[in-house]
Design a protein around this motif. Sequence first.
Motif, short mmCIF file in Angstrom:
data_model
loop_
_atom_site.label_atom_id
_atom_site.label_comp_id
_atom_site.label_asym_id
_atom_site.label_seq_id
_atom_site.Cartn_x
_atom_site.Cartn_y
_atom_site.Cartn_z
N GLY A 105 -3.79 -0.98 -3.98
CA GLY A 105 -4.80 -0.71 -3.49
C GLY A 105 -5.56 -1.84 -2.79
N ILE A 106 -4.88 -2.93 -2.50
CA ILE A 106 -5.62 -4.06 -2.08
C ILE A 106 -5.48 -4.06 -0.54
CG2 ILE A 106 -5.51 -5.56 -3.96
CD1 ILE A 106 -3.11 -6.89 -2.56
N PHE A 107 -6.35 -5.09 0.25
CA PHE A 107 -6.25 -5.02 1.60
C PHE A 107 -4.89 -4.95 2.18
CE2 PHE A 107 -6.35 -7.83 5.37
CZ PHE A 107 -6.80 -6.97 6.24
N GLY A 108 -4.72 -4.07 3.10
CA GLY A 108 -3.45 -3.92 3.83
C GLY A 108 -2.99 -5.07 4.35
N GLY A 109 -3.71 -6.07 4.96
CA GLY A 109 -3.01 -7.38 5.41
C GLY A 109 -2.38 -8.21 4.37
N THR A 110 -3.19 -8.03 3.22
CA THR A 110 -2.68 -8.92 1.92
C THR A 110 -1.31 -8.27 1.40
OG1 THR A 110 -5.15 -9.17 1.60
CG2 THR A 110 -3.49 -9.96 -0.13
N ASP A 129 -0.68 -1.54 -11.38
CA ASP A 129 -1.97 -0.73 -11.38
C ASP A 129 -2.93 -1.60 -11.80
OD1 ASP A 129 -0.86 1.58 -10.58
OD2 ASP A 129 -0.63 2.40 -12.60
N ALA A 130 -4.12 -1.56 -10.71
CA ALA A 130 -5.38 -2.87 -11.13
C ALA A 130 -5.96 -2.60 -12.24
CB ALA A 130 -6.11 -2.88 -9.90
N PHE A 373 2.83 1.85 6.94
CA PHE A 373 3.37 2.07 5.81
C PHE A 373 3.85 3.73 5.67
CE2 PHE A 373 0.78 -1.64 4.88
CZ PHE A 373 1.85 -2.32 4.24
N THR A 374 4.62 4.08 5.03
CA THR A 374 5.11 5.48 5.10
C THR A 374 4.07 6.26 4.17
OG1 THR A 374 6.61 5.36 2.93
CG2 THR A 374 7.51 5.14 5.38
N ALA A 380 1.23 5.61 -3.00
CA ALA A 380 1.53 4.74 -4.09
C ALA A 380 0.66 3.39 -3.79
CB ALA A 380 3.07 4.15 -4.07
N MET A 381 -0.17 3.16 -2.83
CA MET A 381 -1.07 2.15 -2.59
C MET A 381 -2.36 2.47 -2.96
SD MET A 381 0.25 0.30 0.70
CE MET A 381 1.71 -0.54 1.19
#
Length: 411
Positions: A105-110, A129-130, A373-374, A380-381
């Motif tokens: 769930g975090i920033f895509g670049g990270t 999971d956060a 990402f697929t 899943a993210m």
Amino acid sequence: MDIETLALHGGYAPDPHTGSTAAPIHQTTAYAYATAAQLADVFGGRAPGYIYSRIGNPTFSAFEKRLAELEGGIGCLSCASGMAAIACVAMGLTRAGDHVVTTKGIFGGTVSFFAKTLARFAVRTTFVDAGKVEAFRAAIDPATRLIFVETITNPGMEVPDLPAIADVAHNARIPLVVDNTVTTPILVRPGRWGADIVVHSVSKFINGHGNSIGGAIVDTGNFDWSSGPFADIQALARRAGKLAFLAHLRMLIYRDLGCCPSPFNTFLHLLGIEGLPLRMAAHCQNAQALAEYLANHPRVTWVNYPGLTSNPYHELAGRLFGGRFGAVLTFGVGSAEAAARFVDRTVLAQNLANIGDSKTLVIHPASTIFQEFTPAERQAMGVPDDLIRVAVGVESVKDIIADFESALEKM
Ligand SMILES: Cc1ncc(COP(=O)(O)O)c(C=O)c1O
């Protein structure tokens, strides 16, 4: 002093020679000394002074002191971008064979940095999971060197339990690194909840005007660098004490990777900080009103904002962030196509890849930031295909809601 005062006065007092009340832009590459011996002393750390702006610059110093004060930390390094800050910290703490625990769930670049770039250097990352503290504990192995979380995951909108995760990290004798971009020190000083390192994308709320990229690393002073699994930082701690990690970065990783910002951008960030407390108050108020409006709209299938009492993170976020919940929210409209139609029909809200501008911003992450990402990976993210992310600005909330109302009607 209170944070509103530090935002204006922290890190810089009027220049004693000129009286300049704004921190000057030191637009220089290097610094001249009268003698070879003087420069040799500065290089050798025997005398204070600047050498080369890739390592330090007086404009950076003003910004670094101000942000360190705002975060209640012991020191700061200003970086070219949030990604530079994250890369610098992660590469400063890991070697080939090591391991990182972070969250979905975090920033895509990270995500890309950990899953793809850092993986090229044989550093593994586990995404948990956060919201599940136990998952962090279970993911740690003997090679884990840091836990990395965002205060509110962007765009996942989950709130990790900072004090509980700090305990997990400290039981494993490793630091907790917290990305405080979305909440800023106005809502939370993660160091207060046990975080050891705080990173920022300064490009967002801290700059506040969408005019330049920047990043920062703050050491909160919580981690004991004289022990733990970092042999080289431990050796530095004998000389640099609590500042060992920042010294390790400045004199090696930050210097060698070229993480420094530009003096002019740093000047703009310093200006941005001055209004940060006022802006964050307005951002949060507008976001709360917009979230409540969307939650009652028949065309909106779901809204994710910790300020809503129905949100599973409402109580935790209220406790950690002092009753304010930030200015990023997400909502769903049933399908990717409907999300695109909504974005196309907003007029006031701008469709772009940023958060934390004073202006309201919207984006469809699945087709933009997360397009590499697929669909299964995105799911899943925590980034479903119908998700729209909003960074709520400080315009009149009446005008923001009118824009959303019209886009939803025409969707
Ligand atoms: C939470 C978060 N951290 C880090 C970054 C990366 O920052 P930058 O774009 O300044 O490199 C972003 C950018 O969107 C972000 O949202």
